[in-house]
Design a protein around this motif. Structure first.
Motif, PDB file in Angstrom:
ATOM      1  N   GLY A 221       0.796  -1.218   0.000  1.00 46.51           N
ATOM      2  CA  GLY A 221       0.000   0.000   0.000  1.00 46.51           C
ATOM      3  C   GLY A 221       0.826   1.265   0.000  1.00 46.51           C
ATOM      4  N   VAL A 222       0.148   2.368   0.358  1.00 45.98           N
ATOM      5  CA  VAL A 222       0.737   3.706   0.291  1.00 45.98           C
ATOM      6  C   VAL A 222       0.654   4.359   1.670  1.00 45.98           C
ATOM      7  N   TYR A 223       1.815   4.666   2.227  1.00 48.34           N
ATOM      8  CA  TYR A 223       1.918   5.332   3.524  1.00 48.34           C
ATOM      9  C   TYR A 223       1.768   6.838   3.334  1.00 48.34           C
ATOM     10  N   GLU A 224       1.017   7.485   4.222  1.00 49.75           N
ATOM     11  CA  GLU A 224       0.741   8.918   4.086  1.00 49.75           C
ATOM     12  C   GLU A 224       1.855   9.760   4.724  1.00 49.75           C
ATOM     13  N   LYS A 225       2.927   9.949   3.994  1.00 48.10           N
ATOM     14  CA  LYS A 225       4.003  10.825   4.468  1.00 48.10           C
ATOM     15  C   LYS A 225       3.486  12.261   4.438  1.00 48.10           C
ATOM     16  N   LEU A 226       3.763  13.031   5.505  1.00 52.04           N
ATOM     17  CA  LEU A 226       3.163  14.365   5.647  1.00 52.04           C
ATOM     18  C   LEU A 226       4.011  15.502   5.083  1.00 52.04           C
ATOM     19  N   TYR A 227       5.313  15.355   4.992  1.00 54.71           N
ATOM     20  CA  TYR A 227       6.191  16.416   4.488  1.00 54.71           C
ATOM     21  C   TYR A 227       6.112  17.678   5.349  1.00 54.71           C
ATOM     22  N   VAL A 228       6.160  17.477   6.675  1.00 56.08           N
ATOM     23  CA  VAL A 228       6.043  18.603   7.603  1.00 56.08           C
ATOM     24  C   VAL A 228       7.194  19.582   7.415  1.00 56.08           C
ATOM     25  N   LYS A 229       8.417  19.063   7.295  1.00 56.65           N
ATOM     26  CA  LYS A 229       9.567  19.951   7.151  1.00 56.65           C
ATOM     27  C   LYS A 229       9.457  20.803   5.885  1.00 56.65           C
ATOM     28  N   LYS A 230       8.963  20.210   4.804  1.00 57.84           N
ATOM     29  CA  LYS A 230       8.793  20.968   3.564  1.00 57.84           C
ATOM     30  C   LYS A 230       7.782  22.098   3.764  1.00 57.84           C
TER      31      LYS A 230
ATOM     32  N   ARG B 106       2.507  10.755  16.041  1.00 58.00           N
ATOM     33  CA  ARG B 106       3.703   9.922  15.914  1.00 58.00           C
ATOM     34  C   ARG B 106       4.459  10.271  14.628  1.00 58.00           C
ATOM     35  N   GLN B 107       3.724  10.557  13.567  1.00 58.00           N
ATOM     36  CA  GLN B 107       4.366  10.986  12.324  1.00 58.00           C
ATOM     37  C   GLN B 107       5.121  12.301  12.524  1.00 58.00           C
ATOM     38  N   PHE B 108       4.501  13.211  13.258  1.00 50.53           N
ATOM     39  CA  PHE B 108       5.188  14.460  13.582  1.00 50.53           C
ATOM     40  C   PHE B 108       6.537  14.170  14.246  1.00 50.53           C
ATOM     41  N   GLU B 109       6.518  13.281  15.244  1.00 51.18           N
ATOM     42  CA  GLU B 109       7.739  12.954  15.981  1.00 51.18           C
ATOM     43  C   GLU B 109       8.798  12.374  15.048  1.00 51.18           C
ATOM     44  N   ILE B 110       8.386  11.489  14.157  1.00 47.49           N
ATOM     45  CA  ILE B 110       9.337  10.834  13.255  1.00 47.49           C
ATOM     46  C   ILE B 110       9.894  11.818  12.229  1.00 47.49           C
ATOM     47  N   GLU B 111       9.001  12.590  11.601  1.00 47.16           N
ATOM     48  CA  GLU B 111       9.449  13.498  10.545  1.00 47.16           C
ATOM     49  C   GLU B 111      10.279  14.654  11.092  1.00 47.16           C
ATOM     50  N   MET B 112      10.024  15.035  12.356  1.00 43.94           N
ATOM     51  CA  MET B 112      10.741  16.169  12.934  1.00 43.94           C
ATOM     52  C   MET B 112      11.842  15.730  13.901  1.00 43.94           C
ATOM     53  N   ALA B 113      12.132  14.445  13.949  1.00 48.64           N
ATOM     54  CA  ALA B 113      13.169  13.933  14.868  1.00 48.64           C
ATOM     55  C   ALA B 113      14.497  14.638  14.610  1.00 48.64           C
ATOM     56  N   GLY B 114      15.065  15.213  15.660  1.00 50.74           N
ATOM     57  CA  GLY B 114      16.341  15.898  15.534  1.00 50.74           C
ATOM     58  C   GLY B 114      16.249  17.274  14.915  1.00 50.74           C
TER      59      GLY B 114
ATOM     60  N   LYS C 223      -3.791  33.402  12.462  1.00 53.03           N
ATOM     61  CA  LYS C 223      -2.463  32.976  12.020  1.00 53.03           C
ATOM     62  C   LYS C 223      -2.596  32.146  10.743  1.00 53.03           C
ATOM     63  N   PRO C 224      -1.593  32.162   9.862  1.00 53.06           N
ATOM     64  CA  PRO C 224      -1.672  31.285   8.685  1.00 53.06           C
ATOM     65  C   PRO C 224      -1.691  29.820   9.095  1.00 53.06           C
ATOM     66  N   GLU C 225      -2.542  29.046   8.422  1.00 51.51           N
ATOM     67  CA  GLU C 225      -2.685  27.620   8.727  1.00 51.51           C
ATOM     68  C   GLU C 225      -2.016  26.800   7.617  1.00 51.51           C
ATOM     69  N   LEU C 226      -1.085  25.943   8.008  1.00 51.43           N
ATOM     70  CA  LEU C 226      -0.504  25.007   7.051  1.00 51.43           C
ATOM     71  C   LEU C 226      -1.486  23.850   6.870  1.00 51.43           C
ATOM     72  N   ALA C 227      -1.823  23.537   5.633  1.00 55.05           N
ATOM     73  CA  ALA C 227      -2.837  22.514   5.353  1.00 55.05           C
ATOM     74  C   ALA C 227      -2.172  21.161   5.148  1.00 55.05           C
ATOM     75  N   VAL C 228      -2.650  20.139   5.843  1.00 58.60           N
ATOM     76  CA  VAL C 228      -2.066  18.806   5.728  1.00 58.60           C
ATOM     77  C   VAL C 228      -2.313  18.210   4.350  1.00 58.60           C
TER      78      VAL C 228
ATOM     79  N   GLY D  90      -2.851  26.990   3.453  1.00 58.41           N
ATOM     80  CA  GLY D  90      -2.232  26.067   2.505  1.00 58.41           C
ATOM     81  C   GLY D  90      -0.770  25.825   2.771  1.00 58.41           C
ATOM     82  N   GLY D  91      -0.003  25.643   1.697  1.00 56.76           N
ATOM     83  CA  GLY D  91       1.421  25.376   1.811  1.00 56.76           C
ATOM     84  C   GLY D  91       1.815  24.113   1.068  1.00 56.76           C
ATOM     85  N   ALA D  92       2.767  23.362   1.609  1.00 56.31           N
ATOM     86  CA  ALA D  92       3.195  22.085   1.037  1.00 56.31           C
ATOM     87  C   ALA D  92       2.337  20.983   1.651  1.00 56.31           C
ATOM     88  N   ALA D  93       1.475  20.386   0.857  1.00 50.30           N
ATOM     89  CA  ALA D  93       0.441  19.489   1.383  1.00 50.30           C
ATOM     90  C   ALA D  93       0.462  18.139   0.683  1.00 50.30           C
TER      91      ALA D  93
END
Length: 361
Positions: free
Chosen positions: A156-165, A197-205, A271-276, A287-290
């Motif tokens: 299948g397809v995992y929903e990577k969020l691209y938070v840093k982007k 949990r995705q936040f923690e993983i994508e933003m680790a370090g 405040k501006p909202e970043l859209a998932v 919006g933003g990188a979604a």
């Protein structure tokens, strides 16, 4: 001459018979299990993307493909763990009666309650929009050897969020906000916990990205959410929010979903909202990188097509959602008195100029 012609004709006939021909009598069966309701802003675009890609591959609903759908409705109606389990059992009963050639699950609740129950069986399963880590699900019920080589009947397809982007894009668009905080907001549903949990993983370090600092907060009710939004708006160190809460109970016993939460947010947040995902921006967020849910569903549809064409699910790698899309809601930007650089606007994949209307039940 006649003999040679007959031999040639026989060879041509054998070639025709051996060629793969997708005819109506070869109709295959797809059972789709969605975690939410038919119009859900997360599930609907994935379903549309999957079926569109299947059509592109020659698997056309009603002709070469028979599709049965089951909507678990676990955002608004069947919200307790026991209710979700019961809905999963109902879906499995319908699924077995339908006898599909392949199963598609949309989002975590459908995969947890239905997809995992089929692990190790003959029916291939493709998931889309998974926020929980595949490895965590694998510890509950073994279904893969690795993401690269699942080896069983599930991919299948995992929903990577691209938070840093998303944060990098915000810093590029508004460099004056560097040094401020971006606050992610999730609910306490199973999906919300998976996103956290995705936040923690994508933003680790990475406590900061491009000069912006990151933190995440979890709320368990709409009242908590409203209070948090007011606090963040009063805090000058907060430059933006990343609201992903999509199911929140109210004090009077109602359950609010993404459309209603976003509508309130747009009215009360400054405040501006970043859209998932791009659909959240279409509903009114800045919006933003979604994540592009339509493309994510299309990737799952391509995997289904490969399986229907004879490939094994276990031979197909579990992949991340296709790369992020740039999305902006210009009406929201004007409300926030923000002017986007023309370079970002011309590079955008989706630009919305008004907030999509929604209905409150």
């Amino acid at each position: 001459m006649k003999r040679r012609f007959g031999i040639l004709l026989s060879c041509l006939l054998l070639l025709v018979l051996a060629a793969p021909v997708r005819a109506d009598h070869e109709q295959k069966r797809l059972f789709l299990v969605a975690s939410y309701d038919p119009d859900n802003v997360c599930g609907m675009p994935q379903e549309e993307g999957a079926l569109e890609e299947l059509r592109n591959q020659g698997w056309i609903e009603g002709k070469t493909l028979l599709v049965e759908r089951f909507y678990m409705d676990t955002k608004r109606r069947y919200v307790s763990p026991e209710a979700m389990r019961q809905r999963g059992q109902q879906a499995l009963k319908r699924l077995r009666a339908f006898a599909p050639d392949v199963v598609l699950t949309l989002d975590d609740n459908a995969f947890r309650e239905v997809g995992l129950a089929l692990a190790g069986q003959k029916i291939p399963v493709v998931f889309s929009g998974l926020n929980g880590q595949p490895e965590d699900y694998n510890r509950r019920h073994h279904f893969m050897n690795s993401r690269e080589h699942p080896g069983g009947n599930i991919t299948g397809v995992y929903e990577k969020l691209y938070v840093k982007k998303a944060i990098e894009l915000l810093a590029t668009a508004f460099p004056d906000r560097r040094g401020q905080r971006v606050v992610g907001i999730v609910d306490d549903s199973p999906t919300g916990k998976g996103i956290n949990r995705q936040f923690e993983i994508e933003m680790a370090g990475h406590n900061s990205v491009a000069g912006l600092y990151w933190e995440s907060r979890q709320v368990s009710s709409f009242e908590e959410y409203r209070q948090l939004i007011r606090q963040l708006n009063a805090d000058p160190t907060v430059g933006a929010i990343y609201p992903v809460a999509a199911r929140l109970p109210t004090a009077d016993g109602r359950i609010l979903t993404a459309q209603e939460i976003i509508a309130w947010t747009v009215e009360h947040n400054g405040k501006p909202e970043l859209a998932v995902n791009y659909f959240f921006s279409k509903l009114g967020l800045f919006g933003g990188a979604a994540v592009d849910f339509h493309k994510m569903g299309a990737m799952a549809g391509r995997q289904i097509a490969w399986i229907l064409d004879g490939r094994k699910a276990g031979d197909l790698s579990i992949v991340d959602a296709p790369d992020f899309a740039l999305v902006f809601n210009l009406t929201r930007a004007q409300q926030l008195h923000l002017e986007l650089p023309m370079t970002l606007l011309t590079a955008a994949d989706h630009v919305y100029r008004q907030r999509r209307k929604h209905q409150t039940e």
